[in-house]
Motif scaffolding. Structure first.
Motif, short mmCIF file in Angstrom:
data_model
loop_
_atom_site.label_atom_id
_atom_site.label_comp_id
_atom_site.label_asym_id
_atom_site.label_seq_id
_atom_site.Cartn_x
_atom_site.Cartn_y
_atom_site.Cartn_z
N ALA B 57 0.86 -1.20 0.00
CA ALA B 57 0.00 0.00 0.00
C ALA B 57 0.89 1.24 0.00
O ALA B 57 1.75 1.40 0.87
CB ALA B 57 -0.90 0.00 1.23
N ILE B 58 0.66 2.11 -0.97
CA ILE B 58 1.52 3.29 -1.14
C ILE B 58 0.65 4.54 -1.12
O ILE B 58 -0.39 4.58 -1.79
CB ILE B 58 2.28 3.24 -2.48
N PHE B 59 1.07 5.54 -0.37
CA PHE B 59 0.42 6.85 -0.49
C PHE B 59 1.17 7.66 -1.54
O PHE B 59 2.40 7.75 -1.50
CB PHE B 59 0.43 7.61 0.84
N ILE B 60 0.43 8.23 -2.47
CA ILE B 60 1.04 9.04 -3.53
C ILE B 60 0.29 10.37 -3.61
O ILE B 60 -0.96 10.39 -3.64
CB ILE B 60 0.97 8.31 -4.89
N THR B 61 1.00 11.46 -3.65
CA THR B 61 0.35 12.78 -3.76
C THR B 61 -0.17 12.98 -5.19
O THR B 61 0.29 12.32 -6.12
CB THR B 61 1.35 13.90 -3.42
N PRO B 62 -1.12 13.90 -5.36
CA PRO B 62 -1.70 14.10 -6.70
C PRO B 62 -0.85 15.01 -7.58
O PRO B 62 -1.38 15.75 -8.39
CB PRO B 62 -3.06 14.73 -6.39
N ASP B 63 0.46 14.98 -7.44
CA ASP B 63 1.33 15.82 -8.26
C ASP B 63 1.50 15.21 -9.65
O ASP B 63 1.59 14.00 -9.80
CB ASP B 63 2.69 15.98 -7.58
N ASN B 64 1.58 16.09 -10.66
CA ASN B 64 1.64 15.60 -12.04
C ASN B 64 2.89 14.76 -12.31
O ASN B 64 2.86 13.86 -13.14
CB ASN B 64 1.60 16.77 -13.02
N GLY B 65 3.99 15.06 -11.62
CA GLY B 65 5.22 14.31 -11.84
C GLY B 65 5.11 12.87 -11.38
O GLY B 65 6.00 12.05 -11.67
N LEU B 66 4.04 12.54 -10.66
CA LEU B 66 3.87 11.17 -10.17
C LEU B 66 2.79 10.41 -10.94
O LEU B 66 2.42 9.31 -10.56
CB LEU B 66 3.53 11.21 -8.67
N GLU B 67 2.32 11.00 -12.04
CA GLU B 67 1.26 10.35 -12.81
C GLU B 67 1.72 8.98 -13.31
O GLU B 67 1.00 7.98 -13.19
CB GLU B 67 0.85 11.25 -13.98
N GLN B 68 2.92 8.93 -13.85
CA GLN B 68 3.42 7.65 -14.35
C GLN B 68 3.61 6.64 -13.23
O GLN B 68 3.43 5.43 -13.43
CB GLN B 68 4.75 7.83 -15.08
N LEU B 69 4.00 7.12 -12.07
CA LEU B 69 4.14 6.21 -10.92
C LEU B 69 2.78 5.61 -10.56
O LEU B 69 2.67 4.41 -10.29
CB LEU B 69 4.73 6.95 -9.71
N ARG B 70 1.75 6.46 -10.58
CA ARG B 70 0.42 5.95 -10.23
C ARG B 70 -0.02 4.87 -11.23
O ARG B 70 -0.61 3.86 -10.85
CB ARG B 70 -0.60 7.09 -10.15
N ALA B 71 0.29 5.09 -12.51
CA ALA B 71 -0.06 4.08 -13.52
C ALA B 71 0.75 2.80 -13.29
O ALA B 71 0.20 1.69 -13.35
CB ALA B 71 0.20 4.63 -14.92
N GLN B 72 2.04 2.96 -13.01
CA GLN B 72 2.90 1.80 -12.79
C GLN B 72 2.46 1.01 -11.56
O GLN B 72 2.47 -0.22 -11.55
CB GLN B 72 4.35 2.25 -12.65
N ALA B 73 2.06 1.74 -10.52
CA ALA B 73 1.61 1.08 -9.29
C ALA B 73 0.40 0.19 -9.57
O ALA B 73 0.29 -0.91 -9.03
CB ALA B 73 1.29 2.11 -8.22
#
Lengths: 249, 253
Positions: B57-73
Motif C-alpha cells: 500500500a503506497i500513499f502518492i500525492t496528486p502531483d503531475n510528476g507522479l502520474e506515471q508512478l500511479r499508472a505503474q503502481a
C-alpha cells in the motif's frame, strides 16, 4: 447586470445538485463548466442531428459536460478542435488516429488532451480541417440561445478568433449542451460579441432557438475591453493586426 | 519564509525549461507541481528500490510528476491511496482490480482517479491500512531532505493526519521525486515542522538522507491556513476522531 448575476447564482444553486466537481476547481463554477447527470443523454441527442452526422471536424469547448460528447466524436471518426483551458495555450486538434481504440474516454478529458492532442495552428489551417459544427457548454442560457455568461466568455473569444481567421463563419451552426436547469426563460439582448446559439440540447429536449440575432463580425472587436484582449496572446495579436489594417485604409 | 519563497521562485525559473504544463494551470507552478522531462527515468530508479518492490500500500500525492508512478503502481498490483487536489474531496483508494484492463494510464490522471477509484474516510483508512511507502513531488528539496511544496503545506498536513491515525509512523519511508534542478545546492536546516524526506529521487540520482526526522505532533490546529478547516473535510473528520478519543491506542504519541 445585477439581475444577471442573481440568475446565474440561482442556476448554480440548482446545478450544484446534479453537477460533478472538477478535478482541480472543485465546485467553483466561476472557474469551469461542470459535468452533470445526463450529459451522456445530451451527447446521444447530438449524435442524431444531421449537422453532427455530416461533420468531419467539430469545434468543441473544453467544458467538462462535453467529455462524453468528445469521446463519441472520436469513436465516430470525427476530428475535433478544442481550445486549451482559458485559451492559455491556444487550441488543440485531435483526430481519431491520435487516440488508440479504447482510449476515447481518456482522450476526451482535459488531462487526456494533454497526452493525445496536438497544437492546432490557427494561422494556417487547410480548408478541409475547418470545423462545420460548433458545440459548447454554457453556465446559463435563455431559450432564445443567448448565453447568460461571464461577459465576454471564453467561448465568445474563441468564436471571434476563429471567425477572424475564416475558420468558422456566421453559417457554422452552434449547439449548446446544457442541463435542463441551465435553460432560463429570461429575455435578454446579446452583447455585440455574443455568438448566439442555434440549438440547445438538454438531457430531455432539443430546442431550435430560431433567434434573430446576427453573429458577431469585425465591428464586434471594438466592443471588447482591452483588459480582456490583452490577456489572451492570440487575441492580442489578431487585434493588433486588425487595428493596423484599419489605420492603413 | 520569504527566503523559501525566493528559493522556490529561483527553482521555478529553471524548472520552466523542463516542466510539462497542467491541463488547467498551464505553467502556473503556484497551483500545481509539474511533471518534467526525465520523470520516467526517476520512476525507473524508484521502482528498482526494495521499498517499492515490497510495498503493498503506497500513499502518492496528486502531483503531475507522479502520474506515471500511479499508472505503474496499478500495473504492479499495488494499492494506492491518493489525496484529491488540495485535499478538497478527501482521499481516494485505487485498487488494481478496480482499474479496467488497459486503463492504468487513464486511472492515474486527476480527471479519472475519482471515477475509477473510490473515496475513503480516515476512519476506514485507519482500520484497513498501514502505508509501506509515501511518495510526494516537491517544488524544491534540499539534500538534507527538507522539501517545499506549492506553499500551502499540504504534504506536511497529509503526513500529520496519517501519523495521527497511525497509517504512517516514523519508520515509514518518505520519497520525494523531483527533477535535478529542484534539488537545492544549499542545505537548509530542518525545523521541527518539516516532514523530512528519507530518499530523494531524480532522473539521474538516488539521494539517501541520513536520520530524516518526522514531526510527531500531528495536526497543529492553530497553525492551519485560513479556510483549511472549512475546505478540507478530512481535517474535520480527524478533529472529530480526536475528540471522540478514537485515535488512542496503538503507537502512543
Amino acid at each position: 447586470m445585477k439581475e444577471r448575476e442573481a440568475i446565474r447564482k440561482k442556476v448554480w444553486g440548482d446545478l450544484r445538485r446534479v453537477a460533478r466537481p472538477d478535478s482541480r476547481f472543485h465546485w467553483d463554477f466561476t472557474a469551469f463548466i461542470p459535468d452533470y447527470e445526463g450529459s451522456d443523454l445530451c451527447a446521444g441527442k447530438i449524435r442524431d442531428m444531421d449537422s453532427y452526422r455530416q461533420a468531419r471536424t467539430i469545434f468543441v469547448t473544453p467544458d467538462n459536460n462535453l467529455a462524453v460528447f468528445r469521446a463519441n466524436c472520436l469513436a465516430d471518426q470525427k476530428a475535433m478542435i478544442v481550445p486549451t483551458y482559458g485559451l492559455g495555450r491556444g487550441f488543440w486538434q485531435i483526430t481519431p488516429a491520435d487516440a488508440p481504440p479504447g482510449a476515447e474516454e481518456y482522450a476526451s478529458t482535459l488531462d487526456g488532451l494533454e497526452r493525445f492532442a496536438r497544437p492546432y495552428p490557427v494561422e494556417s489551417v487547410p480548408p478541409g480541417d475547418r470545423p462545420t459544427l460548433i458545440v459548447t457548454g454554457a453556465s446559463v442560457i435563455n431559450d432564445e440561445g443567448v448565453r447568460i455568461s461571464a461577459s465576454p466568455s471564453y467561448f465568445d473569444l474563441e468564436w471571434l478568433i476563429l471567425q477572424a481567421l475564416g475558420i468558422v463563419t456566421a453559417d457554422t451552426p452552434i449547439i449548446a449542451s446544457v442541463h435542463d436547469c441551465q435553460v432560463v426563460e429570461w429575455p435578454c439582448e446579446p452583447q455585440p460579441y455574443d455568438a448566439v446559439v442555434d440549438w440547445i440540447v438538454t438531457p430531455s429536449r432539443v430546442i431550435q432557438t430560431g433567434h434573430r440575432y446576427p453573429k458577431p463580425d469585425d465591428r464586434s472587436w471594438e466592443q471588447l475591453p482591452w483588459s480582456v484582449i490583452s490577456e489572451v496572446p492570440l487575441l492580442r495579436n489578431l487585434y493588433q493586426q486588425k487595428s493596423h489594417r484599419v489605420s492603413e485604409s | 519564509m520569504t527566503d523559501r519563497k525566493q528559493v522556490r521562485q529561483q527553482v521555478w525559473d529553471v524548472l520552466r525549461g523542463v516542466a510539462k504544463p497542467d491541463s488547467r494551470f498551464h505553467f502556473d507552478f503556484n497551483e500545481y507541481i509539474p511533471d518534467f522531462e526525465g520523470s520516467d527515468a526517476a520512476l525507473a530508479r524508484l521502482t528498482a528500490l526494495d521499498i517499492y518492490k515490497q510495498a503493498k500500500a503506497i500513499f502518492i500525492t496528486p502531483d503531475n510528476g507522479l502520474e506515471q508512478l500511479r499508472a505503474q503502481a496499478v500495473r504492479d498490483g499495488k494499492v494506492q491511496i491518493v489525496t484529491t487536489y488540495g485535499i478538497r474531496r478527501g482521499t481516494v483508494e485505487i485498487r488494481p482490480e478496480h482499474v479496467p484492463a488497459g486503463q492504468a494510464d487513464y486511472a492515474a490522471t486527476l480527471d479519472a482517479m475519482e471515477k475509477i477509484g473510490r473515496y475513503i474516510s480516515l476512519a476506514e483508512l485507519k482500520e484497513r491500512y498501514k502505508f509501506d511507502l509515501l511518495v510526494t513531488g516537491a517544488s524544491a528539496v534540499s539534500r538534507t531532505g527538507v522539501r517545499f511544496g506549492k506553499g500551502h503545506g499540504f504534504f506536511d498536513l497529509e503526513w500529520a493526519m496519517f501519523y495521527q491515525i497511525g497509517v504512517a509512523d516514523s519508520n515509514t519511508p518518505v520519497v520525494a521525486v523531483v527533477h535535478d534542478c529542484q534539488v537545492l545546492k544549499n542545505n537548509l536546516t530542518p525545523s521541527a515542522y518539516d516532514t523530512i524526506c528519507d530518499i530523494i529521487i531524480t532522473p539521474t540520482q538516488v539521494i539517501h538522507v541520513e536520520g530524516a526526522q518526522k514531526p510527531t505532533h500531528g495536526v497543529l490546529w492553530d497553525k492551519l491556513e485560513p479556510g483549511m478547516m472549512e475546505n478540507i473535510s478530512s481535517l474535520r473528520e480527524l478533529k472529530e476522531l480526536q475528540e471522540r478519543g478514537a485515535l488512542n491506542g496503538g503507537e502512543r504519541r
